[in-house]
Write a protein that holds these residues in place. Structure first.
Motif, PDB file in Angstrom:
ATOM      1  N   ALA A   1       0.827  -1.207   0.000  1.00  0.00           N
ATOM      2  CA  ALA A   1       0.000   0.000   0.000  1.00  0.00           C
ATOM      3  C   ALA A   1       0.862   1.258   0.000  1.00  0.00           C
ATOM      4  N   MET A   2       1.947   1.232   0.775  1.00  0.00           N
ATOM      5  CA  MET A   2       2.841   2.391   0.840  1.00  0.00           C
ATOM      6  C   MET A   2       3.497   2.660  -0.508  1.00  0.00           C
ATOM      7  N   LEU A   3       3.975   1.587  -1.169  1.00  0.00           N
ATOM      8  CA  LEU A   3       4.619   1.748  -2.466  1.00  0.00           C
ATOM      9  C   LEU A   3       3.632   2.246  -3.514  1.00  0.00           C
ATOM     10  N   TYR A   4       2.429   1.669  -3.490  1.00  0.00           N
ATOM     11  CA  TYR A   4       1.420   2.085  -4.476  1.00  0.00           C
ATOM     12  C   TYR A   4       1.034   3.549  -4.283  1.00  0.00           C
ATOM     13  N   ASP A   5       0.807   3.941  -3.025  1.00  0.00           N
ATOM     14  CA  ASP A   5       0.435   5.331  -2.741  1.00  0.00           C
ATOM     15  C   ASP A   5       1.568   6.286  -3.116  1.00  0.00           C
ATOM     16  N   LEU A   6       2.814   5.825  -2.903  1.00  0.00           N
ATOM     17  CA  LEU A   6       3.961   6.666  -3.239  1.00  0.00           C
ATOM     18  C   LEU A   6       4.066   6.874  -4.745  1.00  0.00           C
TER      19      LEU A   6
ATOM     20  N   GLU B   1      -7.784  17.809  -6.088  1.00  0.00           N
ATOM     21  CA  GLU B   1      -7.114  16.788  -6.899  1.00  0.00           C
ATOM     22  C   GLU B   1      -6.229  15.900  -6.035  1.00  0.00           C
ATOM     23  N   ILE B   2      -5.551  16.509  -5.061  1.00  0.00           N
ATOM     24  CA  ILE B   2      -4.676  15.736  -4.182  1.00  0.00           C
ATOM     25  C   ILE B   2      -5.482  14.767  -3.332  1.00  0.00           C
ATOM     26  N   VAL B   3      -6.597  15.229  -2.774  1.00  0.00           N
ATOM     27  CA  VAL B   3      -7.434  14.376  -1.937  1.00  0.00           C
ATOM     28  C   VAL B   3      -8.044  13.238  -2.743  1.00  0.00           C
ATOM     29  N   MET B   4      -8.559  13.544  -3.920  1.00  0.00           N
ATOM     30  CA  MET B   4      -9.226  12.526  -4.733  1.00  0.00           C
ATOM     31  C   MET B   4      -8.246  11.498  -5.274  1.00  0.00           C
ATOM     32  N   ALA B   5      -6.958  11.853  -5.329  1.00  0.00           N
ATOM     33  CA  ALA B   5      -5.957  10.881  -5.765  1.00  0.00           C
ATOM     34  C   ALA B   5      -5.850   9.727  -4.778  1.00  0.00           C
ATOM     35  N   LEU B   6      -6.199  10.004  -3.512  1.00  0.00           N
ATOM     36  CA  LEU B   6      -6.174   8.960  -2.488  1.00  0.00           C
ATOM     37  C   LEU B   6      -7.398   8.056  -2.557  1.00  0.00           C
ATOM     38  N   ASN B   7      -8.458   8.540  -3.213  1.00  0.00           N
ATOM     39  CA  ASN B   7      -9.702   7.776  -3.309  1.00  0.00           C
ATOM     40  C   ASN B   7      -9.613   6.800  -4.479  1.00  0.00           C
ATOM     41  N   ASP B   8      -8.675   5.861  -4.344  1.00  0.00           N
ATOM     42  CA  ASP B   8      -8.349   4.905  -5.394  1.00  0.00           C
ATOM     43  C   ASP B   8      -8.725   3.514  -4.895  1.00  0.00           C
ATOM     44  N   PRO B   9      -9.558   2.768  -5.626  1.00  0.00           N
ATOM     45  CA  PRO B   9      -9.974   1.431  -5.181  1.00  0.00           C
ATOM     46  C   PRO B   9      -8.806   0.497  -4.883  1.00  0.00           C
ATOM     47  N   ILE B  10      -7.745   0.582  -5.689  1.00  0.00           N
ATOM     48  CA  ILE B  10      -6.585  -0.284  -5.460  1.00  0.00           C
ATOM     49  C   ILE B  10      -5.896   0.084  -4.149  1.00  0.00           C
ATOM     50  N   SER B  11      -5.728   1.378  -3.919  1.00  0.00           N
ATOM     51  CA  SER B  11      -5.106   1.849  -2.684  1.00  0.00           C
ATOM     52  C   SER B  11      -5.937   1.438  -1.467  1.00  0.00           C
TER      53      SER B  11
END
Length: 296
Positions: A220-225, A239-249
């Motif tokens: 999860a850390m690598l993917y988010d990075l 845009e920054i907040v919505m980047a975290l709203n990722d199903p894979i993450s």
């Protein structure tokens, strides 16, 4: 029939032996042990994971709306978005507490069945005892949290002292079938003159379990990075907040959550070895049982 790989709990151990036997128990019984946790506590872990996804998605959605309202002239707009979050957080705390209780009870009654049957665990007995004692364990857990919390508020050090002492409470309740109040009071009797040794074992095991837990967090850390690199330099907070709203993450973080919850039972196993070590020093229970068995 006696299991030749059976690990004897009812005997004295030093710090190194407790740590070694904790991981030896996992190594010898990992398949049956974790299968029991999945079978009995699995539905609760799944419910907690689903709730985590829902709350995380809701939180990120609210965070996105709040980011878009930074320049809003009405602060009540943000406050109105935050109020429902407290209800969700309260629900999450209750569900996570229930998950922890189920994992802990399953672990303890698995070990109890393991000891009573010389390594041959009766999963149905484990399941029956787990469900039968949920509310008893909940009462014990709430009392322990209140006592440690009160101790931490006073000066922090009393909280650490009580954490070590009360780490024995669940084992006493399960293996001696004592009430909540009896379990609490018996902790102070067993731990007398052995606090530092117990603290040392718990500290080492907790550090090792946390290190192992980080292994579940790495994906999860690598993917988010990597995925977060696309938003670096962006001036748009939405845009920054919505980047975290990722199903894979979110999925990877849920896997991390499940892994850490399951690994937390290793600390509980170590506390059982500590309990039997202290009980043997005080009462010689295991020695007396062996002497009695010689005459049978």
């Amino acid at each position: 029939m006696e299991n030749h790989s059976f690990i004897e709990f009812k005997k004295e151990r030093d710090l190194g032996a407790i740590i070694n036997d904790t991981f030896a128990f996992i190594r010898e019984n990992w398949k049956s042990y974790f299968s029991a946790i999945i079978k009995i506590a699995g539905p609760f872990i799944l419910a907690g994971s689903i709730l985590m996804v829902v709350i995380l998605g809701y939180y990120l959605g609210v965070a996105g709306e709040m980011a878009g309202m930074i320049n809003s002239s009405n602060p009540n707009d943000m406050f109105g978005l935050m109020i429902p979050m407290f209800g969700w957080i309260g629900l999450m705390v209750v569900v996570f507490m229930l998950v922890f209780i189920m994992v802990s009870l399953t672990s303890l009654y698995y070990i109890k069945s393991y000891i009573e049957n010389n390594g041959d665990v009766n999963i149905e007995d484990v399941k029956s005892n787990t469900y039968k004692n949920i509310f008893k364990f909940l009462g014990l857990g709430i009392l322990i949290v209140l006592m440690i919390g009160f101790g931490a508020v006073l000066c922090y050090l009393p909280g650490i002292y009580l954490w070590v002492v009360l780490s024995l409470a669940t084992s006493i309740m399960v293996f001696e079938d004592k009430s909540v109040s009896e379990s609490i009071s018996h902790c102070f009797i067993l731990i007398k003159e052995q606090w530092w040794n117990t603290f040392g074992v718990l500290l080492v095991v907790t550090i090792l379990v946390n290190i192992l837990g980080y292994a579940f967090s790495i994906p999860a850390m690598l993917y988010d990075l990597i995925s977060g690199g696309t938003t670096i330099g962006s001036n748009d907070p939405t845009e920054i907040v919505m980047a975290l709203n990722d199903p894979i993450s979110i999925g990877l973080n849920v896997i991390s959550f499940i892994g850490k919850f399951v690994l937390s039972s290793i600390t509980l196993i170590a506390s059982v070895f500590i309990y039997y070590d202290l009980n043997e020093q005080k009462n010689l229970t295991g020695t007396i049982e062996k002497i009695d068995s010689l005459g049978q």
